[in-house]
Design a protein around this motif. Structure first.
Motif, PDB file in Angstrom:
ATOM      1  N   UNK A  84       0.868  -1.186   0.000  1.00  0.00           N
ATOM      2  CA  UNK A  84       0.000   0.000   0.000  1.00  0.00           C
ATOM      3  C   UNK A  84       0.896   1.225   0.000  1.00  0.00           C
ATOM      4  N   UNK A  85       0.632   2.139  -0.907  1.00  0.00           N
ATOM      5  CA  UNK A  85       1.410   3.374  -0.998  1.00  0.00           C
ATOM      6  C   UNK A  85       0.462   4.552  -1.204  1.00  0.00           C
ATOM      7  N   UNK A  86       0.726   5.632  -0.492  1.00  0.00           N
ATOM      8  CA  UNK A  86      -0.086   6.840  -0.592  1.00  0.00           C
ATOM      9  C   UNK A  86       0.841   7.996  -0.951  1.00  0.00           C
ATOM     10  N   UNK A  87       0.381   8.850  -1.850  1.00  0.00           N
ATOM     11  CA  UNK A  87       1.136  10.043  -2.247  1.00  0.00           C
ATOM     12  C   UNK A  87       1.521  10.836  -1.003  1.00  0.00           C
ATOM     13  N   UNK A  88       2.727  11.365  -0.995  1.00  0.00           N
ATOM     14  CA  UNK A  88       3.256  12.050   0.193  1.00  0.00           C
ATOM     15  C   UNK A  88       2.367  13.205   0.661  1.00  0.00           C
ATOM     16  N   UNK A  89       1.630  13.843  -0.234  1.00  0.00           N
ATOM     17  CA  UNK A  89       0.771  14.962   0.149  1.00  0.00           C
ATOM     18  C   UNK A  89      -0.609  14.520   0.627  1.00  0.00           C
ATOM     19  N   UNK A  90      -0.857  13.205   0.674  1.00  0.00           N
ATOM     20  CA  UNK A  90      -2.190  12.695   1.015  1.00  0.00           C
ATOM     21  C   UNK A  90      -2.130  11.612   2.093  1.00  0.00           C
ATOM     22  N   UNK A  91      -1.094  11.610   2.912  1.00  0.00           N
ATOM     23  CA  UNK A  91      -0.886  10.510   3.859  1.00  0.00           C
ATOM     24  C   UNK A  91      -1.654  10.648   5.163  1.00  0.00           C
ATOM     25  N   UNK A  92      -2.540  11.573   5.268  1.00  0.00           N
ATOM     26  CA  UNK A  92      -3.347  11.658   6.487  1.00  0.00           C
ATOM     27  C   UNK A  92      -4.789  11.294   6.137  1.00  0.00           C
ATOM     28  N   UNK A  93      -5.582  11.083   7.150  1.00  0.00           N
ATOM     29  CA  UNK A  93      -7.000  10.827   6.927  1.00  0.00           C
ATOM     30  C   UNK A  93      -7.368   9.373   6.766  1.00  0.00           C
ATOM     31  N   UNK A  94      -6.449   8.460   6.978  1.00  0.00           N
ATOM     32  CA  UNK A  94      -6.795   7.043   6.978  1.00  0.00           C
ATOM     33  C   UNK A  94      -6.886   6.363   5.632  1.00  0.00           C
ATOM     34  N   UNK A  95      -6.358   6.978   4.587  1.00  0.00           N
ATOM     35  CA  UNK A  95      -6.436   6.365   3.256  1.00  0.00           C
ATOM     36  C   UNK A  95      -5.748   5.003   3.219  1.00  0.00           C
ATOM     37  N   UNK A  96      -4.556   4.922   3.799  1.00  0.00           N
ATOM     38  CA  UNK A  96      -3.833   3.657   3.806  1.00  0.00           C
ATOM     39  C   UNK A  96      -4.620   2.571   4.516  1.00  0.00           C
ATOM     40  N   UNK A  97      -5.175   2.894   5.669  1.00  0.00           N
ATOM     41  CA  UNK A  97      -5.954   1.918   6.435  1.00  0.00           C
ATOM     42  C   UNK A  97      -7.188   1.465   5.654  1.00  0.00           C
ATOM     43  N   UNK A  98      -7.870   2.398   5.030  1.00  0.00           N
ATOM     44  CA  UNK A  98      -9.073   2.030   4.283  1.00  0.00           C
ATOM     45  C   UNK A  98      -8.742   1.174   3.060  1.00  0.00           C
ATOM     46  N   UNK A  99      -7.631   1.475   2.392  1.00  0.00           N
ATOM     47  CA  UNK A  99      -7.230   0.631   1.260  1.00  0.00           C
ATOM     48  C   UNK A  99      -6.822  -0.756   1.752  1.00  0.00           C
ATOM     49  N   UNK A 100      -6.144  -0.817   2.912  1.00  0.00           N
ATOM     50  CA  UNK A 100      -5.786  -2.112   3.491  1.00  0.00           C
ATOM     51  C   UNK A 100      -7.037  -2.924   3.801  1.00  0.00           C
ATOM     52  N   UNK A 101      -8.030  -2.279   4.409  1.00  0.00           N
ATOM     53  CA  UNK A 101      -9.274  -2.979   4.736  1.00  0.00           C
ATOM     54  C   UNK A 101      -9.942  -3.510   3.473  1.00  0.00           C
ATOM     55  N   UNK A 102      -9.929  -2.726   2.406  1.00  0.00           N
ATOM     56  CA  UNK A 102     -10.507  -3.183   1.136  1.00  0.00           C
ATOM     57  C   UNK A 102      -9.726  -4.372   0.579  1.00  0.00           C
ATOM     58  N   UNK A 103      -8.396  -4.335   0.698  1.00  0.00           N
ATOM     59  CA  UNK A 103      -7.573  -5.460   0.240  1.00  0.00           C
ATOM     60  C   UNK A 103      -7.862  -6.719   1.047  1.00  0.00           C
ATOM     61  N   UNK A 104      -7.986  -6.565   2.348  1.00  0.00           N
ATOM     62  CA  UNK A 104      -8.277  -7.713   3.208  1.00  0.00           C
ATOM     63  C   UNK A 104      -9.601  -8.343   2.808  1.00  0.00           C
ATOM     64  N   UNK A 105     -10.604  -7.517   2.567  1.00  0.00           N
ATOM     65  CA  UNK A 105     -11.908  -8.045   2.145  1.00  0.00           C
ATOM     66  C   UNK A 105     -11.810  -8.774   0.808  1.00  0.00           C
ATOM     67  N   UNK A 106     -11.043  -8.221  -0.138  1.00  0.00           N
ATOM     68  CA  UNK A 106     -10.842  -8.899  -1.426  1.00  0.00           C
ATOM     69  C   UNK A 106     -10.162 -10.247  -1.231  1.00  0.00           C
ATOM     70  N   UNK A 107      -9.139 -10.256  -0.383  1.00  0.00           N
ATOM     71  CA  UNK A 107      -8.407 -11.502  -0.145  1.00  0.00           C
ATOM     72  C   UNK A 107      -9.323 -12.556   0.460  1.00  0.00           C
ATOM     73  N   UNK A 108     -10.150 -12.166   1.398  1.00  0.00           N
ATOM     74  CA  UNK A 108     -11.109 -13.117   1.992  1.00  0.00           C
ATOM     75  C   UNK A 108     -12.096 -13.603   0.938  1.00  0.00           C
ATOM     76  N   UNK A 109     -12.639 -12.687   0.155  1.00  0.00           N
ATOM     77  CA  UNK A 109     -13.609 -13.059  -0.873  1.00  0.00           C
ATOM     78  C   UNK A 109     -12.996 -13.996  -1.912  1.00  0.00           C
ATOM     79  N   UNK A 110     -11.700 -13.845  -2.168  1.00  0.00           N
ATOM     80  CA  UNK A 110     -11.013 -14.687  -3.153  1.00  0.00           C
ATOM     81  C   UNK A 110     -10.511 -16.000  -2.558  1.00  0.00           C
ATOM     82  N   UNK A 111     -10.770 -16.233  -1.278  1.00  0.00           N
ATOM     83  CA  UNK A 111     -10.439 -17.511  -0.665  1.00  0.00           C
ATOM     84  C   UNK A 111      -9.015 -17.663  -0.166  1.00  0.00           C
ATOM     85  N   UNK A 112      -8.303 -16.559   0.026  1.00  0.00           N
ATOM     86  CA  UNK A 112      -6.950 -16.656   0.558  1.00  0.00           C
ATOM     87  C   UNK A 112      -7.002 -16.871   2.068  1.00  0.00           C
ATOM     88  N   UNK A 113      -5.942 -17.457   2.614  1.00  0.00           N
ATOM     89  CA  UNK A 113      -5.909 -17.833   4.026  1.00  0.00           C
ATOM     90  C   UNK A 113      -5.028 -16.903   4.869  1.00  0.00           C
TER      91      UNK A 113
END
Length: 167
Positions: A84-113
Motif C-alpha cells: 500500500x502506498x499513498x502520495x506524500x501529500x495525502x498521507x493523512x486521513x486514513x487512506x492507507x488503512x481504508x485501502x488495506x481494509x478493502x484489500x483484506x476483504x478482497x483476499x477473503x472473498x477470493x479464498x486466501x488464508x
C-alpha cells in the motif's frame, strides 16, 4: 473513493512509486520506473486475477494498494503479500488503512488464508497500522536489505483471513 485501477492511472502510480524509491525505505528498490512500466504492471497484476486498487480524489489516483503471490511455489498459493502506498501529500486521513481494509476483504472473498506484510522494521507507523488491523508479528530478518547506504531489517507480519483448519 476506492476503485479498481485503470491504465490511465499509470502516471499517478508512477509518481507515487518513484517518490517512495527516492525518499523512503517502503520500497527497497533504487531504480525508478516510467509510466509504461506501471501500465504493464497494472495489466499483469489484474490479468493474474489480483486486485489493484486506487484511492481516487477528483479523478486522480493519490494512493494504490495491491496483493500478489507471497512466494511462487504451489504450497504458498493461499497466501498473499500486500503493498500500500499513498502520495506524500495525502498521507493523512486514513487512506492507507481504508485501502488495506478493502484489500483484506478482497483476499477473503477470493479464498486466501494468510496475508503477509513485509515492512522495514524501522517503519513504526506502518507496523502500528498493521497491528490495528489485526496483523501479528511473526519474524524479524536483520540486515536482509540495503538502501541509502545502510542495512535494513525486515519485519514480517501476518493476518489469518479465515479459520479453516485445513486448506
Amino acid at each position: 473513493m476506492i476503485r479498481d485501477a485503470r491504465p490511465e492511472d499509470a502516471e499517478a502510480i508512477t509518481e507515487i512509486y518513484n517518490d517512495a524509491v527516492r525518499n523512503t525505505t517502503a520500497i527497497w528498490n533504487e531504480i525508478e520506473v516510467d509510466a509504461e512500466n506501471r501500465r504493464a504492471w497494472i495489466a499483469e497484476r489484474q490479468g493474474a486475477g489480483y486486485p489493484l486498487l486506487v484511492w481516487d480524489e477528483g479523478g486522480r489516483a493519490v494512493g494504490y494498494a495491491s496483493f500478489g503471490p507471497f512466494r511462487p511455489h504451489d504450497g504458498y498459493r493461499l497466501s498473499v503479500e500486500h503493498s500500500v502506498y499513498v502520495h506524500r501529500d495525502h498521507r493523512s486521513g486514513g487512506k492507507g488503512a481504508q485501502m488495506m481494509e478493502a484489500l483484506i476483504e478482497r483476499a477473503r472473498a477470493d479464498g486466501y488464508h494468510v496475508m503477509v506484510g513485509a515492512i522495514d522494521a524501522a517503519n513504526a507507523v506502518s507496523i502500528r497500522l498493521h497491528e490495528r488491523l489485526g496483523f501479528a508479528h511473526v519474524g524479524l530478518m536483520p540486515q536482509v536489505g540495503k538502501k541509502f547506504g545502510r542495512w535494513l531489517d525486515l519485519a514480517l507480519l501476518t493476518l489469518l483471513l479465515d479459520d479453516r483448519e485445513r486448506p
